[in-house]
Enzyme design. Structure first.
Site, PDB file in Angstrom:
ATOM      1  N   GLY A 186      38.670  37.162  90.824  1.00  0.00           N
ATOM      2  CA  GLY A 186      38.536  36.073  89.866  1.00  0.00           C
ATOM      3  C   GLY A 186      38.739  34.697  90.459  1.00  0.00           C
ATOM      4  O   GLY A 186      38.979  33.732  89.737  1.00  0.00           O
TER       5      GLY A 186
ATOM      6  N   SER B 277      33.702  41.193  92.536  1.00  0.00           N
ATOM      7  CA  SER B 277      32.955  42.221  91.791  1.00  0.00           C
ATOM      8  C   SER B 277      31.699  42.634  92.555  1.00  0.00           C
ATOM      9  O   SER B 277      31.386  43.827  92.647  1.00  0.00           O
ATOM     10  CB  SER B 277      32.617  41.751  90.375  1.00  0.00           C
ATOM     11  OG  SER B 277      31.803  40.605  90.386  1.00  0.00           O
TER      12      SER B 277
ATOM     13  N   THR C  10      20.805  26.364  91.300  1.00  0.00           N
ATOM     14  CA  THR C  10      19.385  26.474  91.658  1.00  0.00           C
ATOM     15  C   THR C  10      18.874  27.895  91.448  1.00  0.00           C
ATOM     16  O   THR C  10      17.671  28.090  91.295  1.00  0.00           O
ATOM     17  CB  THR C  10      19.171  26.095  93.141  1.00  0.00           C
ATOM     18  OG1 THR C  10      20.181  26.737  93.913  1.00  0.00           O
ATOM     19  CG2 THR C  10      19.252  24.596  93.358  1.00  0.00           C
TER      20      THR C  10
ATOM     21  N   ASP D 198      25.107  36.906  94.731  1.00  0.00           N
ATOM     22  CA  ASP D 198      26.377  37.448  95.227  1.00  0.00           C
ATOM     23  C   ASP D 198      26.189  38.826  95.857  1.00  0.00           C
ATOM     24  O   ASP D 198      26.754  39.133  96.905  1.00  0.00           O
ATOM     25  CB  ASP D 198      27.395  37.562  94.079  1.00  0.00           C
ATOM     26  CG  ASP D 198      27.675  36.228  93.440  1.00  0.00           C
ATOM     27  OD1 ASP D 198      27.265  35.195  94.014  1.00  0.00           O
ATOM     28  OD2 ASP D 198      28.283  36.207  92.356  1.00  0.00           O
TER      29      ASP D 198
ATOM     30  N   GLU E 257      23.578  24.768  94.368  1.00  0.00           N
ATOM     31  CA  GLU E 257      24.321  25.120  93.153  1.00  0.00           C
ATOM     32  C   GLU E 257      23.445  24.930  91.921  1.00  0.00           C
ATOM     33  O   GLU E 257      22.749  23.923  91.788  1.00  0.00           O
ATOM     34  CB  GLU E 257      25.561  24.227  93.067  1.00  0.00           C
ATOM     35  CG  GLU E 257      26.816  24.958  92.702  1.00  0.00           C
ATOM     36  CD  GLU E 257      27.177  26.082  93.660  1.00  0.00           C
ATOM     37  OE1 GLU E 257      26.876  27.249  93.317  1.00  0.00           O
ATOM     38  OE2 GLU E 257      27.742  25.826  94.727  1.00  0.00           O
TER      39      GLU E 257
ATOM     40  N   GLU F 237      26.041  44.636  86.598  1.00  0.00           N
ATOM     41  CA  GLU F 237      26.759  43.516  85.939  1.00  0.00           C
ATOM     42  C   GLU F 237      26.018  43.086  84.668  1.00  0.00           C
ATOM     43  O   GLU F 237      26.634  42.816  83.645  1.00  0.00           O
ATOM     44  CB  GLU F 237      26.884  42.309  86.886  1.00  0.00           C
ATOM     45  CG  GLU F 237      27.779  42.568  88.058  1.00  0.00           C
ATOM     46  CD  GLU F 237      28.912  41.549  88.227  1.00  0.00           C
ATOM     47  OE1 GLU F 237      29.199  40.751  87.310  1.00  0.00           O
ATOM     48  OE2 GLU F 237      29.525  41.589  89.313  1.00  0.00           O
TER      49      GLU F 237
ATOM     50  N   LEU G 208      35.207  34.226  94.749  1.00  0.00           N
ATOM     51  CA  LEU G 208      34.683  34.781  96.005  1.00  0.00           C
ATOM     52  C   LEU G 208      33.884  36.058  95.750  1.00  0.00           C
ATOM     53  O   LEU G 208      33.472  36.744  96.675  1.00  0.00           O
ATOM     54  CB  LEU G 208      35.811  35.064  97.004  1.00  0.00           C
ATOM     55  CG  LEU G 208      36.661  33.868  97.423  1.00  0.00           C
ATOM     56  CD1 LEU G 208      37.584  34.250  98.581  1.00  0.00           C
ATOM     57  CD2 LEU G 208      35.800  32.680  97.835  1.00  0.00           C
TER      58      LEU G 208
ATOM     59  N   TYR H 222      27.583  26.105  80.957  1.00  0.00           N
ATOM     60  CA  TYR H 222      26.578  26.758  81.815  1.00  0.00           C
ATOM     61  C   TYR H 222      25.288  26.977  81.019  1.00  0.00           C
ATOM     62  O   TYR H 222      24.191  26.645  81.477  1.00  0.00           O
ATOM     63  CB  TYR H 222      27.150  28.095  82.307  1.00  0.00           C
ATOM     64  CG  TYR H 222      26.220  28.940  83.134  1.00  0.00           C
ATOM     65  CD1 TYR H 222      26.102  28.761  84.512  1.00  0.00           C
ATOM     66  CD2 TYR H 222      25.462  29.957  82.541  1.00  0.00           C
ATOM     67  CE1 TYR H 222      25.261  29.560  85.277  1.00  0.00           C
ATOM     68  CE2 TYR H 222      24.618  30.756  83.296  1.00  0.00           C
ATOM     69  CZ  TYR H 222      24.522  30.549  84.655  1.00  0.00           C
ATOM     70  OH  TYR H 222      23.679  31.352  85.402  1.00  0.00           O
TER      71      TYR H 222
HETATM   72  P1  ADP Z   1      35.043  37.655  90.890  1.00  0.00           P
HETATM   73  O1  ADP Z   1      34.728  36.199  90.863  1.00  0.00           O
HETATM   74  O2  ADP Z   1      36.161  37.966  91.830  1.00  0.00           O
HETATM   75  O3  ADP Z   1      33.828  38.502  91.110  1.00  0.00           O
HETATM   76  P2  ADP Z   1      34.985  38.985  88.363  1.00  0.00           P
HETATM   77  O4  ADP Z   1      35.717  38.784  87.088  1.00  0.00           O
HETATM   78  O5  ADP Z   1      33.506  38.952  88.336  1.00  0.00           O
HETATM   79  O6  ADP Z   1      35.594  37.971  89.431  1.00  0.00           O
HETATM   80  O7  ADP Z   1      35.381  40.415  88.966  1.00  0.00           O
HETATM   81  C1  ADP Z   1      36.727  40.785  89.104  1.00  0.00           C
HETATM   82  C2  ADP Z   1      36.913  42.200  88.609  1.00  0.00           C
HETATM   83  O8  ADP Z   1      36.300  43.121  89.562  1.00  0.00           O
HETATM   84  C3  ADP Z   1      38.367  42.631  88.564  1.00  0.00           C
HETATM   85  O9  ADP Z   1      38.960  42.229  87.332  1.00  0.00           O
HETATM   86  C4  ADP Z   1      38.250  44.138  88.705  1.00  0.00           C
HETATM   87  O10 ADP Z   1      37.931  44.739  87.458  1.00  0.00           O
HETATM   88  C5  ADP Z   1      37.060  44.303  89.636  1.00  0.00           C
HETATM   89  N1  ADP Z   1      37.539  44.463  91.017  1.00  0.00           N
HETATM   90  C6  ADP Z   1      37.394  43.589  92.029  1.00  0.00           C
HETATM   91  N2  ADP Z   1      37.977  44.072  93.164  1.00  0.00           N
HETATM   92  C7  ADP Z   1      38.506  45.279  92.854  1.00  0.00           C
HETATM   93  C8  ADP Z   1      39.258  46.269  93.562  1.00  0.00           C
HETATM   94  N3  ADP Z   1      39.589  46.114  94.829  1.00  0.00           N
HETATM   95  N4  ADP Z   1      39.617  47.365  92.900  1.00  0.00           N
HETATM   96  C9  ADP Z   1      39.294  47.539  91.613  1.00  0.00           C
HETATM   97  N5  ADP Z   1      38.613  46.645  90.901  1.00  0.00           N
HETATM   98  C10 ADP Z   1      38.222  45.526  91.481  1.00  0.00           C
HETATM   99 MG    MG Z   2      32.143  38.510  89.807  1.00  0.00          MG
END
Ligand code: ADP
Ligand code: MG
Length: 388
Positions: free
Chosen positions: A122, A128, A35, A172, A33, A160, A125, A221
């Site tokens: 969110g 995104s 790292t 990730d 973590e 991203e 896991l 962070y």
């Molecule tokens: P996480 O930790 O899950 O990556 P993030 O905030 O980085 O959280 O990403 C979540 C975002 O990714 C969601 O708000 C959405 O915009 C997009 N996303 C994730 N999965 C899907 C999905 N199945 N369909 C559409 N958008 C998704």
């Molecule tokens: Mg994410």
């Protein structure tokens, strides 16, 4: 197996069967973590929670898309026109990866596609990354782009960084693209070399989300990153990857006591990740459990990114397991989730202990996810028989 609802949604919207399918998993970091930005080592594992996309190529340059998680929000844009931000938050992930694919000079035409996912959004896991990797994987296969898993991961990270404005590392996306079945992936964040590390079959993997409201995560962070950079530069090094504890001790009086502890975490964590990979590979689970718990204590006492709620879950689980497993804060910290590895037989006692004690002690309820290690990206043509 691609979700049947996904295919029928596609068929209903686009009046034909999808030609291609792609699937990419979410992930949890088992050890390593803070790292990554120090060019060190991480050991994440892909999970059976995954994002699936089905699609068909178009003759023109239009991309039309839906997500079953947002069925009323349709996406449509032209690859030959400047790609602006989407009306929908999720649309930006699609647009962001297509901008990166176009930046490569890829000769792309359009696609009709539909997305679905059981990766919780969110919750740490990395839904995104799963989304980015699944979409890039679909275009890569459909248009024969011949991108490696590493290149796919890099494009997801760039999307991203450049379009979503999230300055994440590549972990990730790389684990989502490159994971081998039933294995964690040791990643060297300096040169991005990887090594699959088999997870013994009898071990269960749990992710326990604290549901603690994350507040200070971004500013804290950045402070941790700055501390690591200060110590590295005092040592005349680019990053703490090159530093040893002996180096750090030499400058003990020069850097602040707090910066000393931040750097100590990173230096010792890198050693723990390598040891933990070794211990897993040789089925020395006792050693592995010890290293995992030491990693938690280092985050708690030296790096100081845990909160009472996540420390509390770790204590509850460690007591329930009584040495037959281990648990630690995973992800950036200041709330979020803990990851636990233990013998399959002990899963129920862990769940019971968390359910009985966590809410009582912290007034929050935890989400407990029983996870299976899984393989990374897969993309292929669909065999379209009637009803498939
Ligand atoms: P996480 O930790 O899950 O990556 P993030 O905030 O980085 O959280 O990403 C979540 C975002 O990714 C969601 O708000 C959405 O915009 C997009 N996303 C994730 N999965 C899907 C999905 N199945 N369909 C559409 N958008 C998704
Ligand atoms: Mg994410």
């Amino acid at each position: 197996m691609i979700d049947a609802d996904l295919v029928s949604f596609f068929t209903q919207k686009f009046k034909s069967h999808p030609e291609f399918e792609s699937s990419a998993p979410g992930r949890v970091n088992i050890i390593g973590e803070h790292t990554d930005y120090n060019e060190g080592f991480v050991l994440p594992c892909a999970l059976h929670y995954k994002t699936e996309v089905v699609g068909s190529k178009r003759e023109d340059t239009i991309v039309n898309a839906y997500s079953l998680q947002y069925p009323d929000q349709s996406e449509s844009f032209d690859l030959t026109k400047p790609i602006e931000h989407s009306e929908w938050a999720w649309g930006d992930y699609l647009r962001g990866v297509l901008i990166e694919l176009l930046n490569l000079g890829s000769d792309l035409r359009g696609m009709d596609l539909v997305i679905t996912s059981d990766v919780p959004q969110g919750s740490g896991l990395s839904s995104s990354a799963a989304l980015e990797v699944a979409i890039i994987g679909l275009f890569n296969f459909a248009y024969g782009l011949q991108l490696s898993n590493k290149q796919i991961a890099r494009l997801g990270q760039l999307a991203e960084n450049n379009f979503i404005d999230c300055q994440c590392g590549i972990m990730d996306q790389l684990i989502s693209a490159d994971a081998q079945a039933h294995s964690a992936l040791l990643i060297d964040c300096k040169d991005l070399s990887t090594q699959a590390v088999h997870i013994p079959e009898h071990l269960a993997l749990l992710v326990i989300n604290s549901n603690y409201p994350r507040k200070l995560a971004d500013s804290e962070y950045n402070q941790r990153r700055d501390a690591c950079e200060r110590v590295a530069s005092t040592l005349g090094l680019k990053t703490l990857r090159e530093a040893s504890m002996a180096d750090l001790r030499r400058i003990a009086g020069v850097v602040s006591e707090e910066d000393f502890r931040r750097a100590k975490h990173v230096i010792t964590e890198n050693l723990r990740v390598l040891d933990a990979a070794d211990a897993l590979e040789s089925n020395d689970v006792k050693r592995f459990f010890t290293l995992m718990y030491e990693a938690h204590l280092s985050l708690k006492n030296d790096f100081e990114i845990t909160v009472d709620a996540t420390d509390g879950i770790v204590d509850i689980v460690m007591t329930a397991l009584n040495g037959n497993g281990a648990c630690r804060q995973t992800g950036g910290g200041f709330g979020g989730a803990v990851v636990c590895l233990c013998d399959e037989r002990d899963v129920n006692s862990v769940i019971e202990a968390v359910q009985n004690q966590y809410h009582k002690q912290f007034g929050l309820s935890a989400d407990i996810l029983i996870c299976e290690p899984a393989r990374g990206l897969s993309a292929q043509a669909r065999i379209n028989s009637v009803g498939s």
